[in-house]
Design a protein around this motif. Structure first.
Motif, mmCIF file in Angstrom:
data_model
loop_
_atom_site.group_PDB
_atom_site.id
_atom_site.type_symbol
_atom_site.label_atom_id
_atom_site.label_comp_id
_atom_site.label_asym_id
_atom_site.label_seq_id
_atom_site.Cartn_x
_atom_site.Cartn_y
_atom_site.Cartn_z
ATOM 1 N N UNK A 20 0.805 -1.229 0.000
ATOM 2 C CA UNK A 20 0.000 0.000 0.000
ATOM 3 C C UNK A 20 0.834 1.273 0.000
ATOM 4 N N UNK A 21 2.058 1.214 0.546
ATOM 5 C CA UNK A 21 2.901 2.412 0.598
ATOM 6 C C UNK A 21 3.697 2.635 -0.682
ATOM 7 N N UNK A 22 3.471 1.779 -1.707
ATOM 8 C CA UNK A 22 4.130 1.982 -2.995
ATOM 9 C C UNK A 22 5.336 1.107 -3.245
ATOM 10 N N UNK A 23 5.798 0.396 -2.223
ATOM 11 C CA UNK A 23 6.925 -0.514 -2.441
ATOM 12 C C UNK A 23 6.544 -1.597 -3.434
ATOM 13 N N UNK A 24 7.494 -2.025 -4.233
ATOM 14 C CA UNK A 24 7.217 -3.059 -5.227
ATOM 15 C C UNK A 24 8.439 -3.961 -5.369
ATOM 16 N N UNK A 25 8.174 -5.254 -5.500
ATOM 17 C CA UNK A 25 9.229 -6.258 -5.610
ATOM 18 C C UNK A 25 8.844 -7.246 -6.699
ATOM 19 N N UNK A 26 9.762 -7.500 -7.612
ATOM 20 C CA UNK A 26 9.571 -8.500 -8.667
ATOM 21 C C UNK A 26 10.020 -9.861 -8.146
ATOM 22 N N UNK A 27 9.219 -10.889 -8.426
ATOM 23 C CA UNK A 27 9.590 -12.270 -8.097
ATOM 24 C C UNK A 27 9.279 -13.143 -9.306
ATOM 25 N N UNK A 28 10.265 -13.900 -9.758
ATOM 26 C CA UNK A 28 10.048 -14.854 -10.849
ATOM 27 C C UNK A 28 10.511 -16.222 -10.371
ATOM 28 N N UNK A 29 9.561 -17.145 -10.229
ATOM 29 C CA UNK A 29 9.879 -18.480 -9.739
ATOM 30 C C UNK A 29 9.508 -19.556 -10.749
ATOM 31 N N UNK A 30 10.462 -20.435 -11.050
ATOM 32 C CA UNK A 30 10.256 -21.516 -12.011
ATOM 33 C C UNK A 30 10.713 -22.833 -11.385
ATOM 34 N N UNK A 31 9.901 -23.867 -11.542
ATOM 35 C CA UNK A 31 10.233 -25.191 -11.026
ATOM 36 C C UNK A 31 10.039 -26.210 -12.144
ATOM 37 N N UNK A 32 11.051 -27.036 -12.397
ATOM 38 C CA UNK A 32 10.931 -28.050 -13.439
ATOM 39 C C UNK A 32 11.453 -29.389 -12.946
ATOM 40 N N UNK A 33 10.822 -30.472 -13.452
ATOM 41 C CA UNK A 33 11.234 -31.818 -13.086
ATOM 42 C C UNK A 33 10.862 -32.215 -11.676
ATOM 43 N N UNK A 34 9.782 -31.644 -11.152
ATOM 44 C CA UNK A 34 9.411 -31.907 -9.753
ATOM 45 C C UNK A 34 8.691 -33.247 -9.617
ATOM 46 N N UNK A 35 9.066 -33.983 -8.575
ATOM 47 C CA UNK A 35 8.374 -35.226 -8.214
ATOM 48 C C UNK A 35 7.501 -35.018 -6.983
ATOM 49 N N UNK A 36 7.389 -33.781 -6.524
ATOM 50 C CA UNK A 36 6.567 -33.480 -5.367
ATOM 51 C C UNK A 36 5.085 -33.503 -5.739
ATOM 52 N N UNK A 37 4.233 -33.633 -4.735
ATOM 53 C CA UNK A 37 2.788 -33.553 -4.948
ATOM 54 C C UNK A 37 2.399 -32.099 -5.202
ATOM 55 N N UNK A 38 1.183 -31.901 -5.708
ATOM 56 C CA UNK A 38 0.698 -30.543 -5.934
ATOM 57 C C UNK A 38 0.686 -29.753 -4.628
ATOM 58 N N UNK A 39 0.318 -30.394 -3.531
ATOM 59 C CA UNK A 39 0.297 -29.736 -2.234
ATOM 60 C C UNK A 39 1.694 -29.275 -1.833
ATOM 61 N N UNK A 40 2.688 -30.119 -2.061
ATOM 62 C CA UNK A 40 4.067 -29.764 -1.712
ATOM 63 C C UNK A 40 4.588 -28.642 -2.604
ATOM 64 N N UNK A 41 4.252 -28.672 -3.880
ATOM 65 C CA UNK A 41 4.699 -27.610 -4.790
ATOM 66 C C UNK A 41 4.067 -26.274 -4.406
#
Length: 321
Positions: A282-303
C-alpha cells in the motif's frame, strides 16, 4: 564528535546490508535444496533499491502459460501504436478450441463465435485461457513475432516457439492431423507421450530464465514497455488471478500482479510449475519475483507450499525491511 557518530552510523549500515542480503539469499538457497531433485530458479528484484537475489536464475525453464503475460504486453503495444483496436472482432471456430485451461472452450456454442480482442486478452492473461492465447498470437506475428518483440525491448533469455496447440501436439507426439499412430498398444502410447514430455521438459523451446522473466516484469512495472493506460490494464488483469501460489504466502494488503504456468504431470514428474509477478505494498513498495520449477516429483500440495514459502521469505527479506 558529530563526525564520529556519522562514521559509526554509516559503518553499522554497511554491516547490516550484507547480512540482510545474505539472509534472503540463504533462504532462497534453502528452497532450491528443498525442491531437489527438481530444479528451482528464482530471481527477486527490489524495485526501489535495485538489489537483486538469485538462485538457479541463469537456467532456462519451460514456461507454459507464463508466456501469456508478454503476449498481452506485445498485443497492447500494438494498441498503443494504433495498429490494433481492443474492440476488433476475432472469430474462433470449433477447430480452434484448445485443451487444458479454456473457459471459452467450456462455454463455446455452435461452429464459430466472435470475440473482441479485449475479451480474449482478459481470458488469456486473467483466466489463462489456452484457446484465447492461440487466437491472439497471430495478431503479434505469431511465436516468432512475440520473441522478436521481446528482443526489441532488451529482454534476452525468453523465447516463444509455439502456441498452446503446438506444444500439446508435440508433447503428445501426434501426426499432422492431430491423431496418434493407428493400432498402437497402451505401452506404445505411453512411450510416445514419454518421449514428447521429456523433450519438452529438457528442450530449449518455449523457455525463460528467471532473470529474463524478472527483466520483463521490471520493464513493464517501470513503464518501459507500454503506455501508462496499457500498463495499468495489463497489471490489473494480472492481479488476484489464479493460480494461488506465491500469493498464498503474502500478508493481507499486499497485491500480486502475476502469471502462473503449469504443465501436466506424467509418471510422477511435473515439467513446469511457475509463478512470476510483482508484489505491491500500500505504501508503494514493489518487488519483482520470478519463480520456475521443473522436473518436480513433489505432490501438488508440496509444490504449492514451496511457492507460498517463497512468497513469505521474500516479504520477510525485502518487503519488511
Amino acid at each position: 564528535m558529530r563526525t564520529y557518530r556519522m562514521m559509526i552510523t554509516a559503518l553499522l549500515m554497511l554491516c547490516a546490508a550484507p547480512a540482510f542480503a545474505d539472509a534472503l539469499q540463504a533462504k532462497l538457497d534453502a528452497l532450491a535444496q528443498r525442491a531437489q531433485p527438481a530444479h528451482l530458479g528464482v530471481t527477486v528484484i527490489d524495485l526501489h533499491s535495485g538489489q537483486t537475489w538469485r538462485v538457479g536464475a541463469g537456467r532456462a525453464y519451460p514456461m507454459m502459460s507464463v508466456f501469456k503475460a508478454p503476449l498481452g504486453a506485445a498485443l497492447l503495444d500494438r494498441v498503443d501504436r494504433g495498429e490494433l483496436s481492443l474492440d476488433r472482432s476475432v472469430t474462433i471456430t470449433r477447430a480452434d478450441l484448445r485443451q487444458g485451461v479454456s473457459p471459452i472452450a467450456k462455454h463455446f456454442q455452435g461452429e464459430s463465435m466472435p470475440f473482441t480482442v479485449r475479451q480474449l486478452l482478459k481470458a488469456a492473461v486473467g483466466d489463462s485461457d489456452n484457446t484465447a492465447a492461440d487466437a491472439l498470437l497471430p495478431l503479434v506475428g505469431g511465436p516468432a513475432g512475440l520473441t522478436a518483440w521481446l528482443r526489441a525491448h532488451g529482454i534476452e533469455g525468453m523465447r516463444v516457439d509455439r502456441g498452446e496447440g503446438g506444444i500439446s501436439h508435440d508433447v503428445m507426439g501426434l501426426d499432422a492431423h492431430n491423431q496418434p499412430p493407428p493400432g498402437e498398444t497402451d505401452a506404445q502410447a505411453d512411450a510416445r507421450i514419454r518421449r514428447g514430455f521429456l523433450a519438452y521438459m529438457r528442450g530449449p523451446r518455449d523457455t525463460s530464465t528467471p532473470d529474463a522473466a524478472a527483466s520483463f516484469l521490471r520493464k513493464l512495472w517501470q513503464g518501459q514497455l507500454l503506455s501508462a493506460s496499457s500498463t495499468h490494464l495489463l497489471l490489473d488483469t494480472m492481479t488476484h488471478t489464479p493460480p494461488l501460489r506465491i500469493e498464498a504466502g503474502l500478508p493481507k494488503g499486499v497485491q500480486f500482479a502475476h502469471k502462473g504456468g503449469t504443465s501436466a504431470t506424467f509418471e510422477g514428474i511435473t515439467a513446469a510449475f511457475n509463478d512470476i509477478g510483482v508484489m505491491r505494498w500500500p505504501d508503494g513498495r514493489a518487488v519483482v519475483v520470478a519463480g520456475f520449477l521443473t522436473g518436480s516429483t513433489q505432490s501438488a500440495k508440496e509444490r504449492n507450499a514451496l511457492f507460498a514459502e517463497l512468497g513469505r521469505v521474500v516479504v520477510e527479506g525485502v518487503g519488511e525491511e
